[in-house]
Design an enzyme around this catalytic site. Structure first.
Site, PDB file in Angstrom:
ATOM      1  N   ASP A  91       1.071  -1.433  -0.276  1.00  0.00           N
ATOM      2  CA  ASP A  91       0.523   0.189   0.073  1.00  0.00           C
ATOM      3  C   ASP A  91       0.967   1.500   0.083  1.00  0.00           C
ATOM      4  O   ASP A  91       1.803   1.056   0.349  1.00  0.00           O
ATOM      5  CB  ASP A  91      -0.904  -0.261   1.238  1.00  0.00           C
ATOM      6  N   TYR A 101       7.151 -10.292   6.880  1.00  0.00           N
ATOM      7  CA  TYR A 101       6.170  -9.130   7.060  1.00  0.00           C
ATOM      8  C   TYR A 101       6.868  -8.712   8.165  1.00  0.00           C
ATOM      9  O   TYR A 101       7.356  -9.648   9.531  1.00  0.00           O
ATOM     10  CB  TYR A 101       5.288  -8.300   6.843  1.00  0.00           C
TER      11      TYR A 101
END
Length: 283
Positions: A63, A120
């Protein structure tokens, strides 16, 4: 009179790239009209360098404001360019916020196919330590890459919550609405599947940062940021530490905590079934 003999298709050459980028000044990975994105910038530089119109494919969309140390990209060209020369040429033209760490010939490779797991990291800078009213200063070079959190946080309940997420669960409570995914599901006639498997989930303390590291088969829209926001609220005693099971069972986004801001999130590594893992940069 034209020759009716069909012409053979041009040979193509596929490359596997590993990218690191500072996502602060980009509108995410996916190309968008009139917006600066990682995918769009890479496609433009390829066009300017090689003279081909092609759209590099990433292992997933990051994003706006999200970073990467190990985004995996597949790139198909008709030009027969040695991988080492392509690597050097693209890095010379790319902005300093994007760097290709590795580039190798990889016939048949596609960045979204055969993914075993992704990892992540999310970084939190807690301004205050529990029991203290003094605030530390989050320096600018850290603030671009971490959540400058004003709440004092207890690490132990955050770790308890992280451990409870390991396993195969329906993560609907941690998923933001994703119109593109909903549209694709409607077109295919298949129901949305929010079941994912988390292999590792832990909080670590490193210098002045709290770091959440998670590895799973895949992640839903804003899933990691929603997990982090929930863990941070648990660490701030706003949500009970033993509430993860109930949050998962609710299958409602409103049952979980806040969405952590994007700048703390970093895509670290993608592991594939049939292709050896290429390590990204180290921090």
């Amino acid at each position: 009179m034209s020759d009716p003999t069909p012409q053979p298709e041009a040979a193509t050459h596929t490359f596997r790239l590993t990218l690191a980028y500072d996502g602060t000044d980009f509108f995410g990975w996916q190309i968008q009209p009139e917006r600066r994105t990682i995918q769009g910038t890479l496609a433009r530089v390829i066009r300017e360098t090689i003279g081909e119109e092609t759209l590099p494919q990433g292992s997933g969309r990051t994003d706006t404001g999200v970073h990467a140390f190990g985004q995996t990209v597949s790139l198909t060209l008709t030009a027969d360019v040695p991988a080492d020369r392509l690597h050097r040429a693209l890095n010379r033209r790319l902005p300093s916020a994007i760097r290709i760490l590795t580039c190798e010939a990889a016939p048949g490779f596609h960045a979204r196919a055969g993914v075993l797991n992704k990892t992540y990291e999310y970084r939190v800078f807690p301004r205050r330590t529990p029991g203290s009213r003094e605030e530390r200063i989050c320096l600018p070079h850290i603030a671009r890459f971490a959540w400058d959190c004003r709440w004092p946080l207890q690490l132990e309940p955050m770790q308890q919550a992280a451990t409870a997420l390991i396993g195969t669960h329906d993560f609907s409570s941690f998923a933001a609405r994703d119109p593109d995914r909903t549209r694709r599901a409607e077109e295919s006639g298949e129901p949305l599947n929010n079941i994912r498997t988390i292999f590792a989930s832990e909080w670590l303390q490193q210098d002045n940062l709290l770091i959440y590291r998670v590895t799973g088969t895949g992640f839903l829209h804003h899933m990691v940021r929603n997990i982090v926001g929930t863990c941070v609220e648990i660490g701030a005693s706003r949500i009970p530490a033993d509430s993860i099971s109930a949050i998962l069972a609710a299958k409602q986004r409103g049952a979980a905590g806040v969405t952590a801001p994007p700048q703390g999130l970093h895509m670290m590594q993608v592991v594939y079934r049939d292709h050896p893992t290429t390590e990204g940069a180290t921090t």
